[in-house]
Scaffold this active site. Sequence first.
Site, PDB file in Angstrom:
ATOM      1  N   CYS A  95       0.977  -1.188  -0.072  1.00  0.00           N
ATOM      2  CA  CYS A  95       0.037   0.104  -0.142  1.00  0.00           C
ATOM      3  C   CYS A  95       0.943   1.001   0.050  1.00  0.00           C
ATOM      4  O   CYS A  95       1.691   1.305   0.866  1.00  0.00           O
ATOM      5  CB  CYS A  95      -1.068  -0.135   1.147  1.00  0.00           C
ATOM      6  SG  CYS A  95      -2.017   1.314   1.154  1.00  0.00           S
ATOM      7  N   GLY A 196      -0.964  -5.490 -11.840  1.00  0.00           N
ATOM      8  CA  GLY A 196      -0.893  -4.199 -12.469  1.00  0.00           C
ATOM      9  C   GLY A 196      -1.182  -3.978 -13.895  1.00  0.00           C
ATOM     10  O   GLY A 196      -0.744  -4.810 -14.662  1.00  0.00           O
TER      11      GLY A 196
END
Length: 319
Positions: A95, A196
Amino acid sequence: MKLYIPPMASVTDLSFRKVLRYVLGELEDQVLFATEMISGRGIHHQKNPERLKIASEEKNKVVVQLFGHEIPIMVESALQAEAAGAKIIDINMGCPAPKIIKNGDGAFLMKDPIKAQELCKEIVKVVKIPVSVKCRLGWDKNNINVLDLALRLEDIGINFLTIHGRTRSEFYLGQANHEEIAKVVKAINIPVFANGDIDSPEKAFEVLEITKAKGIAVARACIGNPWIAKEIISAFLGLPFIKPSLEEKLKIFELHLDIIFEDKGEIGVQIIKKHLKGYLKGFKDCSIWRDKFAKANSYKEMKDLFNILQNYSQDFKHS
């Protein structure tokens, strides 16, 4: 299993997971999905037991992701998550949010791989279920250390890794670097999920070809679009997939609203707004309708808008 829906704040809550299971139908068991990321300290102080809510039908099926850096507290929270019905404990080292980083959590742990290794080692010692880690490539482009971290984590018994192909400093900008993930896959023996920029079956196959990963993790593309999971897993299995009609999208959007309201009350109306863009994509005058739904402040206002939208766009043609 080749598809993982990883944690997303205010997205992968109980209501979204119910919707996801509904959309997947018989394919539910082909997809691994997770809770929102949960603060270990929050569990320790019982500040966020809501996020640890696991439905009876998903016990021993869902990943519970924890974030934190204090080893005794993270060990305790991992044990509580296991007792609550987690299938896997995932440790967040990816994160990039400033409010997480400033406390030494999330991607900050990649700055100290020795501490990260020790944290995971102590959790692996005490829980009986698998433990995984979600991380990034490193802190920034001058400090790409995911391979070093991966080797350390493999050494202490981590079961699999999910790697986002960006550094912390990149947040979600630019393009994910899947070639760096490929280097990790080649060097370690535990499974890796590549993450991603995966937003279609074509991109999923491309990333698998580049990385040779065990599977892929699809995150932001799921927001307001739970069908993407079914579309990708259908492609993996060679099954036909029919894109949802606008009638179906509106039906699932309303179902999501009903579930989140039942689960969280009026605050759910604000949470579901994160999904507006995805659910309303393709509707006639969709930008106008997004604005209308965004301004709704109650469950009743939203339900009224559903009725108006159905009457306004009965043929559900694209604008």
